[in-house]
Structure formats: structure tokens, C-alpha cells
Write a protein that holds these residues in place. Structure first.
Motif, PDB file in Angstrom:
ATOM      1  N   ALA A 230       0.832  -1.209   0.000  1.00 35.71           N
ATOM      2  CA  ALA A 230       0.000   0.000   0.000  1.00 35.71           C
ATOM      3  C   ALA A 230       0.866   1.258   0.000  1.00 35.71           C
ATOM      4  N   SER A 231       2.115   1.133   0.476  1.00 35.38           N
ATOM      5  CA  SER A 231       3.004   2.300   0.517  1.00 35.38           C
ATOM      6  C   SER A 231       3.371   2.795  -0.871  1.00 35.38           C
ATOM      7  N   PHE A 232       3.221   1.941  -1.887  1.00 29.54           N
ATOM      8  CA  PHE A 232       3.574   2.337  -3.251  1.00 29.54           C
ATOM      9  C   PHE A 232       2.411   2.947  -4.013  1.00 29.54           C
ATOM     10  N   MET A 233       1.195   2.816  -3.494  1.00 36.48           N
ATOM     11  CA  MET A 233       0.017   3.197  -4.268  1.00 36.48           C
ATOM     12  C   MET A 233      -0.095   4.709  -4.469  1.00 36.48           C
ATOM     13  N   GLN A 234       0.294   5.497  -3.463  1.00 39.24           N
ATOM     14  CA  GLN A 234       0.216   6.949  -3.620  1.00 39.24           C
ATOM     15  C   GLN A 234       1.160   7.418  -4.712  1.00 39.24           C
ATOM     16  N   GLY A 235       2.340   6.811  -4.784  1.00 35.52           N
ATOM     17  CA  GLY A 235       3.283   7.175  -5.823  1.00 35.52           C
ATOM     18  C   GLY A 235       2.782   6.804  -7.209  1.00 35.52           C
ATOM     19  N   ILE A 236       2.153   5.632  -7.339  1.00 38.58           N
ATOM     20  CA  ILE A 236       1.567   5.234  -8.626  1.00 38.58           C
ATOM     21  C   ILE A 236       0.459   6.206  -9.022  1.00 38.58           C
ATOM     22  N   LYS A 237      -0.374   6.569  -8.057  1.00 39.32           N
ATOM     23  CA  LYS A 237      -1.477   7.497  -8.331  1.00 39.32           C
ATOM     24  C   LYS A 237      -0.942   8.839  -8.825  1.00 39.32           C
ATOM     25  N   VAL A 238       0.067   9.367  -8.149  1.00 42.93           N
ATOM     26  CA  VAL A 238       0.647  10.651  -8.560  1.00 42.93           C
ATOM     27  C   VAL A 238       1.247  10.536  -9.964  1.00 42.93           C
ATOM     28  N   ALA A 239       1.960   9.440 -10.223  1.00 45.84           N
ATOM     29  CA  ALA A 239       2.588   9.261 -11.536  1.00 45.84           C
ATOM     30  C   ALA A 239       1.545   9.198 -12.640  1.00 45.84           C
ATOM     31  N   LEU A 240       0.461   8.484 -12.410  1.00 44.04           N
ATOM     32  CA  LEU A 240      -0.599   8.383 -13.425  1.00 44.04           C
ATOM     33  C   LEU A 240      -1.260   9.742 -13.657  1.00 44.04           C
ATOM     34  N   GLU A 241      -1.416  10.513 -12.604  1.00 46.52           N
ATOM     35  CA  GLU A 241      -2.030  11.836 -12.730  1.00 46.52           C
ATOM     36  C   GLU A 241      -1.140  12.815 -13.497  1.00 46.52           C
ATOM     37  N   LYS A 242       0.179  12.682 -13.321  1.00 44.42           N
ATOM     38  CA  LYS A 242       1.102  13.688 -13.861  1.00 44.42           C
ATOM     39  C   LYS A 242       1.802  13.255 -15.151  1.00 44.42           C
ATOM     40  N   ILE A 243       1.710  12.003 -15.531  1.00 45.61           N
ATOM     41  CA  ILE A 243       2.530  11.512 -16.633  1.00 45.61           C
ATOM     42  C   ILE A 243       2.180  12.171 -17.963  1.00 45.61           C
ATOM     43  N   GLY A 244       0.969  12.648 -18.090  1.00 47.11           N
ATOM     44  CA  GLY A 244       0.568  13.337 -19.315  1.00 47.11           C
ATOM     45  C   GLY A 244       1.304  14.654 -19.525  1.00 47.11           C
ATOM     46  N   GLN A 245       1.941  15.175 -18.481  1.00 47.82           N
ATOM     47  CA  GLN A 245       2.686  16.432 -18.578  1.00 47.82           C
ATOM     48  C   GLN A 245       4.137  16.217 -18.997  1.00 47.82           C
ATOM     49  N   VAL A 246       4.552  14.961 -19.112  1.00 53.29           N
ATOM     50  CA  VAL A 246       5.941  14.627 -19.420  1.00 53.29           C
ATOM     51  C   VAL A 246       6.082  14.412 -20.923  1.00 53.29           C
ATOM     52  N   ASP A 247       7.051  15.079 -21.544  1.00 51.34           N
ATOM     53  CA  ASP A 247       7.214  14.978 -22.993  1.00 51.34           C
ATOM     54  C   ASP A 247       8.465  14.225 -23.415  1.00 51.34           C
ATOM     55  N   GLU A 248       9.142  13.568 -22.457  1.00 54.31           N
ATOM     56  CA  GLU A 248      10.256  12.683 -22.769  1.00 54.31           C
ATOM     57  C   GLU A 248      10.281  11.571 -21.729  1.00 54.31           C
ATOM     58  N   LEU A 249      11.063  10.527 -21.972  1.00 55.41           N
ATOM     59  CA  LEU A 249      11.127   9.415 -21.048  1.00 55.41           C
ATOM     60  C   LEU A 249      12.138   9.723 -19.946  1.00 55.41           C
ATOM     61  N   LEU A 250      11.625   9.964 -18.732  1.00 64.74           N
ATOM     62  CA  LEU A 250      12.439  10.430 -17.619  1.00 64.74           C
ATOM     63  C   LEU A 250      12.618   9.331 -16.577  1.00 64.74           C
ATOM     64  N   LEU A 251      13.636   9.501 -15.749  1.00 63.61           N
ATOM     65  CA  LEU A 251      13.957   8.518 -14.715  1.00 63.61           C
ATOM     66  C   LEU A 251      13.673   9.105 -13.339  1.00 63.61           C
ATOM     67  N   GLY A 252      12.767   8.447 -12.592  1.00 65.94           N
ATOM     68  CA  GLY A 252      12.528   8.838 -11.216  1.00 65.94           C
ATOM     69  C   GLY A 252      11.181   9.495 -10.986  1.00 65.94           C
ATOM     70  N   LEU A 253      10.508   9.084  -9.907  1.00 65.87           N
ATOM     71  CA  LEU A 253       9.219   9.690  -9.541  1.00 65.87           C
ATOM     72  C   LEU A 253       9.366  11.154  -9.203  1.00 65.87           C
ATOM     73  N   GLU A 254      10.544  11.556  -8.727  1.00 72.81           N
ATOM     74  CA  GLU A 254      10.763  12.952  -8.344  1.00 72.81           C
ATOM     75  C   GLU A 254      10.586  13.904  -9.525  1.00 72.81           C
ATOM     76  N   GLN A 255      10.622  13.393 -10.740  1.00 67.66           N
ATOM     77  CA  GLN A 255      10.463  14.218 -11.929  1.00 67.66           C
ATOM     78  C   GLN A 255       9.068  14.844 -12.026  1.00 67.66           C
ATOM     79  N   VAL A 256       8.087  14.244 -11.326  1.00 67.55           N
ATOM     80  CA  VAL A 256       6.719  14.767 -11.399  1.00 67.55           C
ATOM     81  C   VAL A 256       6.191  15.193 -10.036  1.00 67.55           C
ATOM     82  N   LEU A 257       7.047  15.185  -9.020  1.00 70.84           N
ATOM     83  CA  LEU A 257       6.600  15.613  -7.684  1.00 70.84           C
ATOM     84  C   LEU A 257       6.746  17.120  -7.546  1.00 70.84           C
TER      85      LEU A 257
END
Length: 257
Positions: A230-257
Motif C-alpha cells: 500500500a506504501s507504493f500506491m500513492q506514488g503510482i497514483k501521482v505518476a498516473l495523474e502527472k505523466i501526461g505532462q511529461v514529454d520525454e522518457l524520464l527517470l525517477g518519480l521525483e520528476q513529477v513531484l
């Protein structure tokens, strides 16, 4: 509405991701992929029968959706190549990608004008550990990493530990730590540019990492523990919400935090 295909949906992380997507009004599950699901339907997994299930990679149709990958290190590179060539936005939670493979995928993403994220760890505490370790390494260059995971984890070291070592290596002063004579080969762990990395695989553990720094007369330990997926679910949720704003393939969740 964020449309998502989950690759590796039969594993523990894949199942948790499916439950998360189905629980969120802004996400839509549009497909499931796992080789072990060949010849089966969604109903076999207590999911709506109309939901497409694919057991072979070549069967997965092109789609403008997020490809959320929780497969295995042996197949993740091939999977993400396929996803990028078929219109998907990759969100990679599977570890095991090599540096040259990441570079190749980033070039392929640029070629197909796709964004995406490769995430070593979706846990927010793990992201913070990496951030703090990178900061500390500028002042305490003597460092070792210990990562501890459950006995079924396929790869070693973990993607998180390797990502931590890379971040430390970016900033720490040029430095050679004291050599040791190994009376038992491998006892000092793996070596990433002089940073020792140790992997533990035991029942009862889930995902844990400790970064140890030493200096004259002092020591610093930074540790994070994930006791439940369950500790990973918030990070997955944030990534799914923000991934549409990314225009290249980036490394790390911090890229969208």
C-alpha cells in the motif's frame, strides 16, 4: 480520464495497481497483459468479463494509453520497446533495466514523440531517501548501501539501490574507499564506481534500504522501510495523474513531484 493497461497484472504489484485503478474515478483500466494469462479471460480473475486480457505481447493492440509495467527484469526492455512503438506512454515499475537499455528507450521515446517515466521505487519515503543520500554524499564520500527485500524478488541489487548509487556517484568528490582483502569472495558486496552495494533476500521482508555514511569520528545512516505494498500506491497514483505532462522518457518519480 487516464486510460491504463497493466502489464504483469498477475503479480502482487500488478494486482495492487489494478485495484487502485479500479478504485479511482479518474482512471480507466483498458487492458491487462501477462504471459501466464494466455487463454484466460478477465472473469478468471474476478474482473469484468469484457475487459481485454492478453497473454502474448504481439496480441496487445496499439492504444493511446499508459502502459504500466510490473512484469520481470527479463522482459521489461522488450515490453517498453513494444509499448513505445504502439502509441503507449510507459510507466515502468519493473527494475532491471541496464543503463544502455534506458538510453535506447529514451531515444526510441524521442523518435516516437512519447513521454513516460521509469520509476525505481514508487514509495515516497524511498524517493526522499535517495534525495537525502545525494545531498549527504557531497560531504561524506565514504558510503555503502544495503537493500533488503523479500525472498521472491527476481533481481539484485534492487532498482532503488542502484538508482541511489547513481545519484551518489553524480555528486560525491572523486574518492577511493579503503580496500579490503576478501577472505570470502563477494563478501564486500557489489561495486558501483567504488560504492559498495549489498543485497539481502529473506522471508519476512518487503522492501527496505539503508545508506551508511562514515567520516572521521562520525557516521550517518539514512533508512526507509516499506512494510506493505500500500506504501507504493500513492506514488503510482501521482505518476498516473502527472505523466501526461511529461514529454520525454524520464527517470525517477521525483520528476513529477
Amino acid at each position: 480520464m487516464v486510460k491504463v493497461l497493466v502489464a504483469g497484472f498477475t503479480g502482487a504489484m500488478g494486482q495492487a495497481a489494478v485495484n487502485l485503478i479500479n478504485s479511482e474515478a479518474d482512471f480507466e483500466l483498458v487492458g491487462l497483459y501477462a504471459p501466464s494469462a494466455e487463454g484466460k479471460s478477465a472473469a478468471d480473475y474476478d474482473l469484468p468479463a469484457a475487459l481485454p486480457v492478453y497473454g502474448r505481447l504481439a496480441e496487445v493492440p496499439a492504444n493511446q494509453a499508459v502502459w504500466l509495467d510490473f512484469t520481470t527484469p527479463a522482459v521489461v526492455y522488450e515490453n517498453i520497446q513494444y509499448a513505445l512503438k504502439h502509441g503507449y506512454t510507459p510507466l515502468v515499475g519493473t527494475s532491471g533495466l541496464k543503463d544502455d537499455e534506458i538510453t535506447n528507450l529514451q531515444q526510441l521515446a524521442h523518435q516516437h514523440q512519447r513521454g513516460g517515466l521509469i520509476v525505481p521505487n514508487f514509495g515516497l519515503s524511498a524517493v526522499l531517501l535517495m534525495k537525502f543520500a545525494r545531498e549527504a554524499a557531497q560531504y561524506l564520500p565514504d558510503v555503502e548501501i544495503i537493500e533488503m527485500h523479500h525472498e521472491d524478488k527476481k533481481d539484485a541489487p534492487s532498482g532503488t539501490a542502484l538508482a541511489t548509487a547513481k545519484l551518489i556517484d553524480e555528486v560525491r568528490p572523486r574518492h577511493e574507499q579503503s580496500p579490503s582483502v576478501e577472505n570470502l569472495p563477494g563478501v564486500r558486496g557489489g561495486d558501483y564506481h567504488g560504492i559498495r552495494v549489498h543485497a539481502v533476500r529473506l522471508p519476512g521482508y518487503l522492501a527496505h534500504e539503508e545508506v551508511l555514511f562514515g567520516g572521521p569520528g562520525e557516521a550517518l545512516s539514512i533508512r526507509q522501510d516499506s512494510f506493505d505494498r500500500a506504501s507504493f500506491m500513492q506514488g503510482i497514483k501521482v505518476a498516473l495523474e502527472k505523466i501526461g505532462q511529461v514529454d520525454e522518457l524520464l527517470l525517477g518519480l521525483e520528476q513529477v513531484l
